[in-house]
Design a protein around this motif. Structure first.
Motif, short mmCIF file in Angstrom:
data_model
loop_
_atom_site.label_atom_id
_atom_site.label_comp_id
_atom_site.label_asym_id
_atom_site.label_seq_id
_atom_site.Cartn_x
_atom_site.Cartn_y
_atom_site.Cartn_z
N SER A 76 0.77 -1.23 0.00
CA SER A 76 0.00 0.00 0.00
C SER A 76 0.81 1.29 0.00
O SER A 76 0.25 2.35 -0.26
N GLN A 77 2.08 1.21 0.32
CA GLN A 77 2.93 2.39 0.48
C GLN A 77 2.40 3.33 1.58
O GLN A 77 2.70 4.52 1.58
N ASP A 78 1.63 2.79 2.50
CA ASP A 78 1.06 3.57 3.60
C ASP A 78 2.14 3.77 4.68
O ASP A 78 2.70 2.82 5.20
N VAL A 79 2.39 5.03 5.01
CA VAL A 79 3.44 5.38 5.96
C VAL A 79 3.16 4.83 7.36
O VAL A 79 4.09 4.63 8.15
N ARG A 80 1.92 4.55 7.68
CA ARG A 80 1.61 3.98 9.00
C ARG A 80 2.31 2.64 9.21
O ARG A 80 2.66 2.28 10.34
N PHE A 81 2.54 1.91 8.13
CA PHE A 81 3.25 0.63 8.26
C PHE A 81 4.73 0.85 8.60
O PHE A 81 5.34 0.05 9.30
N VAL A 82 5.30 1.95 8.10
CA VAL A 82 6.68 2.30 8.46
C VAL A 82 6.76 2.57 9.96
O VAL A 82 7.66 2.08 10.65
N THR A 83 5.81 3.35 10.46
CA THR A 83 5.76 3.65 11.89
C THR A 83 5.58 2.37 12.70
O THR A 83 6.26 2.18 13.72
N ALA A 84 4.70 1.49 12.25
CA ALA A 84 4.47 0.23 12.96
C ALA A 84 5.74 -0.61 12.98
O ALA A 84 6.09 -1.22 14.01
N PHE A 85 6.46 -0.66 11.86
CA PHE A 85 7.71 -1.42 11.78
C PHE A 85 8.73 -0.86 12.77
O PHE A 85 9.35 -1.59 13.54
#
Length: 167
Positions: A76-85
């Motif tokens: 999704s390229q959703d930045v929330r996943f970066v934060t979650a990682f």
């Protein structure tokens, strides 16, 4: 012979019997105290090992969350996943330190060596994950997908290694 020891009278026999019982009670108390001290030492060691095992279990869950975050970001390229990682990675590093403290307290040097290997791999996963996010934002989706697959593989292998080390 009983008269010389003061046991000729009933009173002397009662005092001797009572003294013998008191000596026996003191001996039993001393043995019980030593056993309690020994058991406390074993319980402290068990607490340390248990704390390390709990930290490793939490780390296992966090590594699964990291895999999901990477997959979600690639899809999704959703930045929330970066934060979650990143948040999960921070928690994993805390779990590693907690496990290290428990293993150091228990004196389990073999498990400490294995944990250091896991910590090193987690550091590599962090670097690879950040590289993946950079590749994805600079517009090279094919390369990001290749790196993403490698990072996911490393995360899953680290999770399996942590379970093998516990066994």
């Amino acid at each position: 012979a009983l008269q010389m020891l003061g046991l000729g009278s009933i009173r002397g026999r009662i005092i001797a019997g009572f003294s013998l019982l008191m000596l026996l009670l003191v001996a039993v108390s001393a043995v019980a105290f030593l056993r309690v001290q020994s058991n406390e030492s074993h319980l402290d060691n068990l607490d340390d090992v248990s704390a390390a095992a709990i930290a490793l279990e939490r780390m296992q869950v966090e590594l699964a969350l990291q895999t999901e975050a990477l997959q979600g970001y690639l899809a999704s390229q959703d930045v929330r996943f970066v934060t979650a990682f990143r948040d999960s990675l921070t928690r994993v590093q805390g779990d590693i330190e907690e496990a290290r403290a428990g293993l150091q307290a228990s004196g389990d040097s073999d498990q400490l060596v294995a944990l250091d290997g896991i910590a090193q791999t987690v550091g590599q996963i962090s670097i690879q994950g950040e590289g993946l996010f950079l590749l994805a934002t600079t517009g090279d989706p094919e390369q990001a997908s290749v790196v993403g697959s490698q990072v996911e593989s490393d995360v899953e292998e680290t999770g399996r290694a942590s379970w093998r080390e516990r066994a």
